[in-house]
Design an enzyme around this catalytic site. Structure first.
Site, short mmCIF file in Angstrom:
data_model
loop_
_atom_site.label_atom_id
_atom_site.label_comp_id
_atom_site.label_asym_id
_atom_site.label_seq_id
_atom_site.Cartn_x
_atom_site.Cartn_y
_atom_site.Cartn_z
CB CYS A 92 30.47 39.30 36.01
SG CYS A 92 30.77 38.82 38.00
CG ASN A 147 31.81 42.47 42.70
OD1 ASN A 147 32.39 42.68 43.35
ND2 ASN A 147 30.37 41.97 42.46
CD GLN A 171 35.35 44.62 39.31
OE1 GLN A 171 35.42 46.02 38.73
NE2 GLN A 171 35.04 43.74 38.76
CG HIS A 217 36.57 40.19 30.99
ND1 HIS A 217 35.28 40.65 31.46
CD2 HIS A 217 36.36 39.28 31.94
CE1 HIS A 217 34.63 39.84 32.72
NE2 HIS A 217 35.44 39.11 33.17
CB SER A 272 39.70 38.86 35.59
OG SER A 272 38.91 38.98 34.67
N GLY A 325 39.41 35.23 36.70
CA GLY A 325 39.15 35.62 37.78
C GLY A 325 38.66 34.64 38.04
CB THR A 326 35.60 32.26 37.87
OG1 THR A 326 34.60 33.35 38.10
CG2 THR A 326 34.91 31.67 38.51
CB THR A 356 47.40 24.22 25.51
OG1 THR A 356 48.40 22.33 25.63
CG2 THR A 356 48.76 25.17 24.09
N1 PLP Z 1 36.15 39.36 41.12
C1 PLP Z 1 35.92 39.68 41.45
C2 PLP Z 1 35.12 41.38 42.25
C3 PLP Z 1 34.73 40.39 39.68
O1 PLP Z 1 33.83 41.29 40.39
C4 PLP Z 1 34.32 38.82 38.97
C5 PLP Z 1 34.04 39.54 37.62
O2 PLP Z 1 33.03 40.28 37.65
C6 PLP Z 1 35.12 37.63 39.04
C7 PLP Z 1 35.98 37.55 40.68
C8 PLP Z 1 35.67 37.21 38.27
O3 PLP Z 1 36.33 37.82 37.13
P1 PLP Z 1 36.12 36.48 35.38
O4 PLP Z 1 34.54 37.07 35.00
O5 PLP Z 1 37.68 36.56 34.75
O6 PLP Z 1 35.81 34.83 35.96
#
Ligand code: PLP
Length: 385
Positions: A327, A155, A183, A205, A203, A68-69, A241
């Site tokens: 996170c 989140n 989320q 996970h 994301s 997600g980041t 890749t």
């Molecule tokens: N965006 C939100 C709202 C999140 O809660 C998170 C992670 O907690 C992320 C982005 C980032 O995702 P990732 O952990 O896959 O980098």
């Protein structure tokens, strides 16, 4: 051990694990034209289709990333540099006060480094929902093309954001819209096409897929410059890749959550938990409870009990929860989100987040309540001593 921190990461679903194990056996590079390469390519493309369906998008719109980041960073930097190339320069970034740091920090760095781009924060109300009227005013006040960043659900509090209205105002102003659906995906319906967003991020996970995989969904024709060069992967939008097994796990998790739909038991666990807390401690404060929330998330404070002590005490008792945004760091720091909602520092320092998920049960809820009972009793006996 009882895991109640699904908003930080949701444990790998068995279906995702099985898909990853199968993918690890393939051994080919999806860019290779030989047999093993073609099998790897088919695996990636099947997952792309599955993720696209979860998001209500076309599979051609899906760009796999490392999470997600990276998806948020790619959307923001990619929009800014893509718009430069398209000569429809972005000059304004409107970022909600409760965005995840991967949106907030990248947007701030862009504004600091890219000449001609200003940034403004969209405030939230005390219920944790983005102030749509404030956005409307911001969009109207200045000139130049804007990008609005508004998450689908927060989140920390689980508050579901008024995306329909946000999208309407963005569209009326000719602004681009980035929606972080990390989320909300799988918990509320995500319909990229209907929503009218330009960029949407996911994301793996957070839905029971593996860590280290995510996706940017990008509308065809909107600006997007690749921020990682070095290959034509992902239709030239993200070089490197592909993480074949991770992507396979993501696709499998997306298929499961799609099939389960949003009518799951998560809100029952949350309500059982919150009713239990309310009954024991009527002074408990539940953040965002007056807004519509994700069914799995409870963010609350027991005044006088610090979140740091509570988290450690619960952990020793085998219950894993989090405080603030877990996170972003392992340590407890005061929450930007609660601050934006106008929560005072002292109350915010007591905020705990409990988040349920696919492997939660009523027994987990009851065990968490019993552990809280013991925690509060210990805190009171310390005060009395
Ligand atoms: N965006 C939100 C709202 C999140 O809660 C998170 C992670 O907690 C992320 C982005 C980032 O995702 P990732 O952990 O896959 O980098």
């Amino acid at each position: 051990m009882i895991y109640l921190d699904h908003n930080a990461t949701s444990p790998l679903r068995p279906e995702a694990r099985a898909a990853m194990e199968r993918a690890l056996e393939i051994g080919g590079n999806p860019s290779s034209v030989h047999g093993a390469g073609r099998v790897a390519r088919a695996c990636v493309e099947a997952a792309r289709e599955s993720v696209a369906r979860l998001a209500g998008a076309e599979s051609a719109d899906v760009v796999f990333t490392s999470g997600g980041t990276e998806a948020n960073a790619l959307a923001l930097w990619g929009a800014v540099y893509g718009a430069l190339e398209a000569e429809a320069r972005l000059t304004r970034l409107f970022v909600s006060a409760i965005e995840h740091s991967s949106v907030a920090v990248n947007a701030a760095v862009i504004a600091a480094r890219v000449p001609g781009i200003r940034i403004a924060e969209i405030p939230v109300g005390s219920d944790g929902a983005i102030d749509v009227e404030a956005l409307r005013v911001l969009l109207r006040e200045g000139k130049g093309r804007a990008l609005v960043a508004a998450m689908a659900a927060n989140n920390e509090t689980g508050v579901i954001q008024p995306l329909g209205e946000i999208a309407r105002h963005a569209k009326e102003a000719g602004a681009l819209l980035l929606v972080d659906a990390v989320q909300s995906a799988g918990k509320v319906t995500t319909d990229f096409a209907k929503l009218g967003a330009d960029y949407l991020t996911l994301s793996a996970h957070k839905i029971g897929g593996p860590q280290g995989v995510g996706a940017l969904i990008v509308k065809s024709g909107v600006p997007l410059a690749s921020i990682v060069g070095g290959g034509g992967h992902e239709r030239g939008r993200r070089a490197g890749t592909e993480n074949v097994s991770g992507i396979a796990g993501f696709g499998a998790a997306a298929a499961v959550v799609r099939e389960l739909g949003t009518a799951n038991r998560l809100a029952e666990f949350r309500d059982r938990f919150e009713n239990g807390v309310r009954k024991r401690w009527p002074q408990a404060v539940f953040f965002g409870a007056s807004a519509s929330r994700l069914g799995n998330t409870s963010n609350f404070a027991l005044p006088g009990i610090s979140a740091e002590n509570a988290m450690m005490g619960l952990d020793l008792d085998g219950i894993m929860v989090s405080s603030g945004s877990a996170c972003s760091s392992g340590k407890v720091k005061s929450s930007r989100v609660l601050k934006a909602m106008g929560v005072d520092d002292e109350t915010a320092r007591s905020a705990l987040r409990v988040s349920f998920g696919w492997n939660s049960s009523d027994d987990d809820v009851d065990a968490a309540l019993a552990a809280l009972d013991r925690l509060v009793a210990r805190a009171h006996s310390r005060v009395a001593a």
